[in-house]
Design an enzyme around this catalytic site. Structure first.
Site, PDB file in Angstrom:
ATOM      1  N   ASP A 162      22.032  38.357  17.156  1.00  0.00           N
ATOM      2  CA  ASP A 162      23.321  38.342  17.850  1.00  0.00           C
ATOM      3  C   ASP A 162      23.030  38.091  19.327  1.00  0.00           C
ATOM      4  O   ASP A 162      22.509  38.957  20.021  1.00  0.00           O
ATOM      5  CB  ASP A 162      24.026  39.693  17.651  1.00  0.00           C
ATOM      6  CG  ASP A 162      25.357  39.784  18.391  1.00  0.00           C
ATOM      7  OD1 ASP A 162      25.712  38.834  19.127  1.00  0.00           O
ATOM      8  OD2 ASP A 162      26.040  40.823  18.235  1.00  0.00           O
ATOM      9  N   LYS A 183      31.724  35.425  26.141  1.00  0.00           N
ATOM     10  CA  LYS A 183      30.878  36.025  27.171  1.00  0.00           C
ATOM     11  C   LYS A 183      30.286  34.931  28.048  1.00  0.00           C
ATOM     12  O   LYS A 183      30.469  34.934  29.254  1.00  0.00           O
ATOM     13  CB  LYS A 183      29.748  36.850  26.542  1.00  0.00           C
ATOM     14  CG  LYS A 183      30.181  37.787  25.406  1.00  0.00           C
ATOM     15  CD  LYS A 183      30.964  38.981  25.892  1.00  0.00           C
ATOM     16  CE  LYS A 183      31.694  39.760  24.796  1.00  0.00           C
ATOM     17  NZ  LYS A 183      30.895  40.344  23.752  1.00  0.00           N
ATOM     18  N   TRP A 221      26.173  47.483  19.892  1.00  0.00           N
ATOM     19  CA  TRP A 221      26.522  46.329  19.048  1.00  0.00           C
ATOM     20  C   TRP A 221      25.646  46.244  17.809  1.00  0.00           C
ATOM     21  O   TRP A 221      26.135  45.941  16.716  1.00  0.00           O
ATOM     22  CB  TRP A 221      26.466  45.029  19.855  1.00  0.00           C
ATOM     23  CG  TRP A 221      27.664  44.906  20.747  1.00  0.00           C
ATOM     24  CD1 TRP A 221      27.679  44.868  22.106  1.00  0.00           C
ATOM     25  CD2 TRP A 221      29.042  44.851  20.338  1.00  0.00           C
ATOM     26  NE1 TRP A 221      28.978  44.790  22.569  1.00  0.00           N
ATOM     27  CE2 TRP A 221      29.822  44.784  21.510  1.00  0.00           C
ATOM     28  CE3 TRP A 221      29.680  44.867  19.104  1.00  0.00           C
ATOM     29  CZ2 TRP A 221      31.234  44.718  21.484  1.00  0.00           C
ATOM     30  CZ3 TRP A 221      31.080  44.810  19.074  1.00  0.00           C
ATOM     31  CH2 TRP A 221      31.830  44.734  20.251  1.00  0.00           C
TER      32      TRP A 221
HETATM   33  C1  LIG Z   1      31.231  41.178  22.507  1.00  0.00           C
HETATM   34  C2  LIG Z   1      30.154  41.313  21.520  1.00  0.00           C
HETATM   35  C3  LIG Z   1      30.406  41.358  20.137  1.00  0.00           C
HETATM   36  C4  LIG Z   1      31.807  41.335  19.560  1.00  0.00           C
HETATM   37  O1  LIG Z   1      32.341  40.079  19.601  1.00  0.00           O
HETATM   38  P1  LIG Z   1      33.770  39.745  18.983  1.00  0.00           P
HETATM   39  O2  LIG Z   1      34.016  38.371  19.425  1.00  0.00           O
HETATM   40  O3  LIG Z   1      34.760  40.748  19.513  1.00  0.00           O
HETATM   41  O4  LIG Z   1      33.669  39.827  17.506  1.00  0.00           O
HETATM   42  C5  LIG Z   1      29.336  41.464  19.278  1.00  0.00           C
HETATM   43  N1  LIG Z   1      28.073  41.504  19.738  1.00  0.00           N
HETATM   44  C6  LIG Z   1      27.784  41.462  21.057  1.00  0.00           C
HETATM   45  C7  LIG Z   1      26.374  41.514  21.503  1.00  0.00           C
HETATM   46  C8  LIG Z   1      28.824  41.361  21.981  1.00  0.00           C
HETATM   47  O5  LIG Z   1      28.544  41.312  23.294  1.00  0.00           O
END
Ligand SMILES: *Cc1c(COP(=O)(O)O)cnc(C)c1O
Length: 358
Positions: free
Chosen positions: A171, A195, A101
């Site tokens: 993030d 998540k 990511w």
């Molecule tokens: C799932 C995830 C993303 C992507 O998220 P989207 O909602 O598909 O844009 C980005 N960063 C992390 C750490 C993730 O787990």
């Protein structure tokens, strides 16, 4: 229906009581005669849902008053582009690459300016966070971007580098609200909801006020943090139903005792699975012990020819979505806040049974 446990990395399991409450309120929210899905986002009913959702998130994370909370669309991946657009302002940005990511974040940000990769564990298959002493930080960077929980490879930060005032942009999509954090150590925290918070379609951005107002004129209004902060995230129609469910999840968490309480459950759940994996040669996890994620636990069978049989048997036992990310392979158990410990116990019992059968 037999009891199932959903180990999906996202969209992921939600607390059963939250889904039941949503079901009960589906057709008539609090006597309004309407479903939340049918309400004007500017009406008093939805405005009250939004206000309560934000207030509860502020309580849960102890968010200081000089931070804005935004409820946006586009997911974390949209923010990959919006972070440089909102913050770069002619400077350079530092990025640490600790998994799939954060690597993606570098690729997405590079279109908007100069990005320095200050550290990378790619050559080690993303099995650890490189020691902070080796990071090549730029003291003039607009920000330092990190992904504090790498969902694919299961690598989690347990502390932060010192940046001499350069704001940290994190993030936290896959571990927000799973452990206690000090929000004041960050400039920006962001994450997609699907998540650990609620349904897809919602991205939460928590931004320190002094970082607003630096956006490039090319920033779309719906992604301009200052514009959205000044308009209660309503420069466009926000993802109302996702916000409502997030609000129910926040109430559920508060009733459980907040982040401190769920963190203890998460520690116990992760310990159960890692201890079993470490106790046998049949399965292996490659992540450095210090950086092992409490939320996403990838593991491999030593004999990978048994992978299909393992997954098939898991399904028969009601243990769903255990296949690893396609970039990593093997298995992955995502055990977010809403996964009860019974789910992890059932998984470990099945893994033991599979081991003795093979
Ligand atoms: C799932 C995830 C993303 C992507 O998220 P989207 O909602 O598909 O844009 C980005 N960063 C992390 C750490 C993730 O787990």
């Amino acid at each position: 229906m037999t009891q199932i446990f959903n180990f999906s990395a996202g969209p992921a399991v939600l607390p059963k009581s939250v889904l039941e409450r949503a079901q009960a309120e589906m057709l008539d929210w609090h006597g309004s005669g309407m479903s939340v899905m049918e309400m004007s986002h500017r009406g008093k009913e939805f405005m009250s849902i939004l206000a309560k959702t934000e207030a509860d998130l502020r309580t849960l994370l102890n968010i200081p008053g000089n931070y804005k909370v935004l409820f946006l669309q586009g997911g974390a991946i949209a923010e990959n582009a919006m972070i440089p657009l909102n913050l770069l302002n002619g400077k350079v940005a530092d990025y640490a690459v600790t998994g799939g990511w954060s690597k993606r974040s570098v690729e997405d940000a590079s279109a908007y300016g100069t990005v320095n990769v200050v550290a990378s564990s790619e050559a080690d298959q993303y099995t650890h966070v490189p020691a902070f002493s080796s990071w090549k930080l730029d003291k003039n960077a607009a920000y330092l971007h990190i992904c504090t929980n790498e969902t694919m490879s299961g690598v989690e930060f347990v502390d932060l580098p010192s940046t001499n005032g350069v704001p940290i942009v994190a993030d936290m999509s896959s571990h927000i609200l799973s452990r206690q954090i000090d929000v004041s150590q960050y400039g920006v925290i962001y994450g997609g909801a699907q998540k650990n918070i609620g349904p897809a379609g919602l991205c939460i951005v928590i931004v320190r006020e002094d970082l607003l107002g630096k956006a490039s004129p090319l920033t779309p209004a719906v992604f301009n943090w200052k514009t959205q902060a000044e308009n209660q995230s309503m420069i466009n129609t926000p993802p109302t139903y996702s916000i409502y469910i997030a609000g129910l999840v926040f109430e559920w968490l508060l009733a459980k005792g907040g982040v401190a309480a769920i963190e203890q459950e998460n520690i116990a759940k992760a310990k159960l699975l890692y201890e079993y994996i470490d106790s046998t040669d049949f399965y292996v996890n490659h992540v450095a012990i210090k950086n092992r994620s409490r939320m996403n636990i990838p593991f491999f069978l030593h004999d990978e020819s048994l992978n299909d049989a393992f997954l098939k048997g898991a399904e028969v036992h009601g243990l769903l979505q255990l296949k690893g990310h396609r970039a990593v392979g093997g298995m992955r158990a995502s055990i977010y806040n809403a996964m009860p410990i019974e789910g992890v116990q059932a998984l470990v019992a099945y893994m033991k049974e599979f081991e003795s059968a093979h």
